[in-house]
Enzyme design. Structure first.
Site, short mmCIF file in Angstrom:
data_model
loop_
_atom_site.label_atom_id
_atom_site.label_comp_id
_atom_site.label_asym_id
_atom_site.label_seq_id
_atom_site.Cartn_x
_atom_site.Cartn_y
_atom_site.Cartn_z
N PHE A 161 -10.82 -7.68 14.15
CA PHE A 161 -9.72 -8.23 13.28
C PHE A 161 -9.68 -6.91 12.02
O PHE A 161 -10.37 -6.42 11.77
CB PHE A 161 -10.08 -9.59 12.30
CG PHE A 161 -9.28 -9.97 11.39
CD1 PHE A 161 -7.98 -10.20 11.73
CD2 PHE A 161 -9.61 -9.98 9.95
CE1 PHE A 161 -7.20 -10.91 10.75
CE2 PHE A 161 -8.76 -10.17 8.86
CZ PHE A 161 -7.51 -10.82 9.35
N GLN A 162 -8.30 -6.68 11.93
CA GLN A 162 -7.77 -5.62 11.10
C GLN A 162 -8.54 -4.41 11.47
O GLN A 162 -8.74 -3.57 10.52
CB GLN A 162 -8.10 -6.00 9.66
CG GLN A 162 -7.05 -7.19 9.34
CD GLN A 162 -7.21 -7.70 7.58
OE1 GLN A 162 -8.04 -7.50 7.15
NE2 GLN A 162 -6.06 -8.02 7.16
N MET A 188 24.29 9.39 1.71
CA MET A 188 24.26 10.43 2.32
C MET A 188 24.72 10.32 3.98
O MET A 188 25.14 11.12 4.43
CB MET A 188 22.83 10.81 2.07
CG MET A 188 22.63 12.37 2.86
SD MET A 188 23.54 13.60 2.15
CE MET A 188 22.47 14.26 0.79
N GLU A 232 0.87 -1.38 0.00
CA GLU A 232 -0.03 -0.14 -0.09
C GLU A 232 0.88 1.31 -0.12
O GLU A 232 0.44 2.26 -0.44
CB GLU A 232 -1.15 -0.08 1.26
CG GLU A 232 -2.02 -0.94 0.93
CD GLU A 232 -1.84 -2.41 1.62
OE1 GLU A 232 -0.58 -2.42 1.90
OE2 GLU A 232 -2.60 -3.25 1.77
N LYS A 277 -17.42 -1.00 6.97
CA LYS A 277 -17.85 -1.84 5.91
C LYS A 277 -19.37 -1.87 5.90
O LYS A 277 -19.87 -1.97 4.72
CB LYS A 277 -17.52 -3.32 6.18
CG LYS A 277 -17.74 -4.32 4.94
CD LYS A 277 -16.70 -5.64 5.23
CE LYS A 277 -16.99 -6.66 4.08
NZ LYS A 277 -16.53 -7.69 4.36
#
Ligand code: TPP
Ligand code: MG
Lengths: 597, 82
Positions: A120-121, A489, A58, A170
């Site tokens: 969950f999640q 760097m 993502e 949802k």
């Protein structure tokens, strides 16, 4: 219509051409609605009206959306699932906030009844994103969904642009709704402030005051930032410079806001700015800051920035930026394009033309004497030479994205930038891993343009999964890895400030074969360049390839980024290295630990 | 120096967190905080006090005004109110 269909319908109405995202349980209704929308509205040639591009992670989707937004000026859209999908999106959201890039991110969330149950999640996305986005909505009332999604686009693109997150449980995606086709949330406070800023105009008295100072100045300078690009003000800036002759230096975010090949262009200023830009800042007696915020990479020591300036003027869309770092003598909060057009018209009407012949000669001399340069006799491949060779083909017309580190600074210094939205870099956050996904997003925005990712061997590892995304979608992207076998760097700072103790910045034990990795991901053109004498021909071949191409260049691992204004130092104390002429004896950097960063 | 700010806020889930979060993220500790209803049920009034240099006050007021759900920010004891 279901809530999910409402979301897709609003996105279609907003004119979105492509979205980026990764699926999962809590966002499945929206993914299904996208699938059905694309099937029902397929174009005559069978293509989808709103393709949904799937990354490896993502974070990749977020940077693709950001790259799309940076290259096109339109709002980038990403859609992810709840929990880990949404938390993987935090870095690109924060990155876009810090660089003022418009995004709309739709996140799935667990059902409203499960919120707060450690489901969950489940993750507290409105809390997490609220701290780093321009705004976040958690839609708990399905009847507000349509107006909320539409408002998210308005918020993202208006005023100072930024990312807006819409967290959609949802059950709200599954709710039965009727589509109204119009209407936004009131947001009375935001809209009133926005109106005030957008309607602000420069009075005659404002113009008189600015020109009075400008006409007295002998060495006036424009300091142009990313606001020039966000405000679509590059042409207005050009016209202003044509009328009044002020030289222009740009920030990292402002590159492309003024043609860097122009005689009055001083290119980049700041920590790794050109020596001639930084000396011009030292010498100037008047500064006009346009959409620039005196950040610490430019004005590391605000009190010593532009020390001879008798007058500092600032134009910005964000009232909070006025005088935030450095107090100014004149300011205007409003749209930059209109402000510049008004000033140009006023100055022309009153036949105001600063006499800057001596200053122009001084600037030309600074550019000649303190030109960028490097070890041209070295047997090792110099990264600067690689950028110069690519630049001879691109000529300021390619879209260039970068990772973060030395390679990013070399690209900023050695490429020409002739127009806005050709330079995509993580400026404020400095996020390694930005380059590859941002280039992918940019290629979706500008299908026919040459898009080049100049990446570092460490930066590209951060989102290397997106190599496969390039070939999956058949993008003709050109990827260059400037391999110095480590975090160059970081090593540069360790050399300067930690007595050369290279803690965790060396990658000589790393085993990855980048060329094989690219081949494994479907790159037909993937090569490693190890010899100076093959540089020109390899670059020509690489850029001419009709399709995705990957080039690893083994560069001099000791190549440094010069000039450098160290933390806590003034521009006068800039180190220019062995190949760029310095004006003063450089002050040896403190070899002690520093609290500056 | 001690400053008291009065903020009109859209009465929405998360709005208070964003105000408090802004102050925390910019290094300020809120000493006192009261949230009260107004005659408009969609709007609440937040009164908060904090220690802050006079010089830095203008910046934190401006940053608070950038929060989308903030309707108005005032500093009643001071001409900076707007
Ligand atoms: C996500 C992230 N982690 C850590 C850093 C700190 N950092 C800045 S530059 C750099 C090294 C980058 O190495 P590479 O991509 O190979 O670029 P080079 O400097 O070698 O050109 C690191 C670790 C960062 N900017 N971003
Ligand atoms: Mg490296």
């Amino acid at each position: 219509m279901s809530g999910a269909e409402v979301i897709v319908q609003v996105i279609a109405h907003e004119g979105v051409e492509v979205m980026f995202g990764y699926s999962g349980g809590a966002i499945l209704p929206v993914y299904d609605a996208v699938f059905r929308y694309n099937a029902e509205h397929a174009r005559a040639d069978g293509s989808e009206p709103i393709p949904l591009v799937v990354p490896a992670n993502e974070q990749g989707a977020g940077f693709m959306a950001a790259g799309y937004a940076r290259a096109s000026g339109k709002v980038g859209v990403a859609i992810v699932t709840s929990g880990p999908g949404a938390t993987n999106m935090v870095t690109p959201v924060r990155d876009s906030m810090a660089d003022s890039i418009p995004l709309v991110v739709i996140c799935g969330q667990v059902g409203t009844a499960a919120i707060g149950s450690d489901a969950f999640q489940e993750a507290p996305i409105s809390n997490i994103m609220g701290a780093c986005a321009k705004h976040v909505f958690l839609v708990t009332d399905a009847t507000q969904l349509e107006a909320t999604v539409r408002t998210a686009f308005t918020l993202a693109r208006s005023g100072r642009p930024g990312p807006v997150v819409v967290d959609v449980p949802k059950d709200v995606q599954n709710a039965a709704l009727s589509f109204r086709g119009a209407g936004e949330l009131a947001l009375n406070g935001y809209r009133a402030r926005l109106r005030a800023v957008e309607q602000a105009t420069l009075s005659d008295a404002d113009c008189v005051a600015l020109f009075a100072a400008l006409m007295q100045a002998e060495r006036p300078l424009i300091y142009a930032g990313g606001g020039v690009i966000a405000a679509d003000a590059a042409q207005a800036l050009r016209a202003f410079v044509d009328a009044f002759g002020l030289p222009v230096t740009t920030t990292l975010m402002g590159l492309g806001g003024f043609d860097s090949t122009d005689p009055l262009a001083l290119h980049l200023l700041g920590m790794h700015g050109t020596a001639y830009a930084n000396y011009a800042v030292e010498d100037c007696d008047f500064v006009l800051a346009l959409g620039a915020r005196f950040d610490d990479r430019v004005a590391g020591v605000p009190g010593k920035f532009a020390p001879r300036a008798k007058f500092i003027a600032q134009v910005d869309i964000d009232p909070a930026e006025i005088g935030k770092v450095k107090s100014v003598d004149w300011h205007h909060v409003g749209p930059l394009k209109r402000a510049l057009e008004r000033l140009t018209a006023y100055g022309r009407a009153h036949e105001l033309r600063p006499q800057l012949g001596a200053w122009h000669a001084h600037v030309a001399e600074l550019k000649r004497v303190h030109a960028m340069n490097y070890d041209r006799a070295s047997a090792l491949i110099q990264p600067y030479a690689v950028i110069e060779a690519i630049n001879r083909h691109a000529q300021g017309r390619a879209i260039v994205s970068t990772g973060v580190g030395q390679h990013q600074m070399w690209a900023a210094q050695y490429f020409d930038f002739r127009a806005p939205r050709h330079w995509l870099t993580s400026g404020s956050m400095g996020t390694m891993g930005f380059g590859l996904p941002a280039a992918i997003g940019a290629q979706f925005a500008q299908r026919d343009k040459l898009v080049i990712d100049i990446d570092g061997d460490a930066s590209i590892r951060m989102n290397i999964g997106e190599l496969e995304t390039v070939t999956t979608y058949g993008l003709p992207l050109k990827i260059v890895v400037l391999n110095n076998v480590g975090d160059g760097m970081v090593r540069q700072w360790q050399k300067l400030y930690f007595k050369g103790r290279f803690a965790a910045s060396d990658k000589s034990l790393h085993k990855k074969d980048f060329v094989l990795a690219a081949r494994a991901d479907g790159f037909d053109w993937a090569r490693r360049l190890e010899r100076n004498d093959a540089l020109e021909s390899t670059i020509a071949d690489f850029l001419a390839f009709d399709g995705p191409a990957f080039l690893e260049v083994m560069i001099d691992p000791d190549a440094g980024v010069y000039p450098m204004v160290g933390p806590g130092a003034s521009y006068a104390q800039m180190i220019t290295g062995d190949f760029i002429a310095s004006r003063a004896m450089p002050v040896a950097p403190e070899a002690t630990t520093t609290h500056m960063f | 120096m001690n400053h008291t700010l009065s903020i009109l806020l859209q009465n929405e889930a998360g709005a208070l967190v964003r105000v408090a979060g802004l102050f925390a993220a910019r290094g300020y500790n809120i000493d006192t905080l009261t949230v009260a209803a107004t005659h408009d049920p969609a709007v609440s009034r937040l009164t908060l006090s904090l220690q802050c240099d006079d010089d830095a006050l203008g910046q934190i007021l401006q940053q608070t005004r950038k929060l989308v759900d903030v309707l108005q920010v005032a500093h009643p004891a001071n001409a900076l109110a707007a």
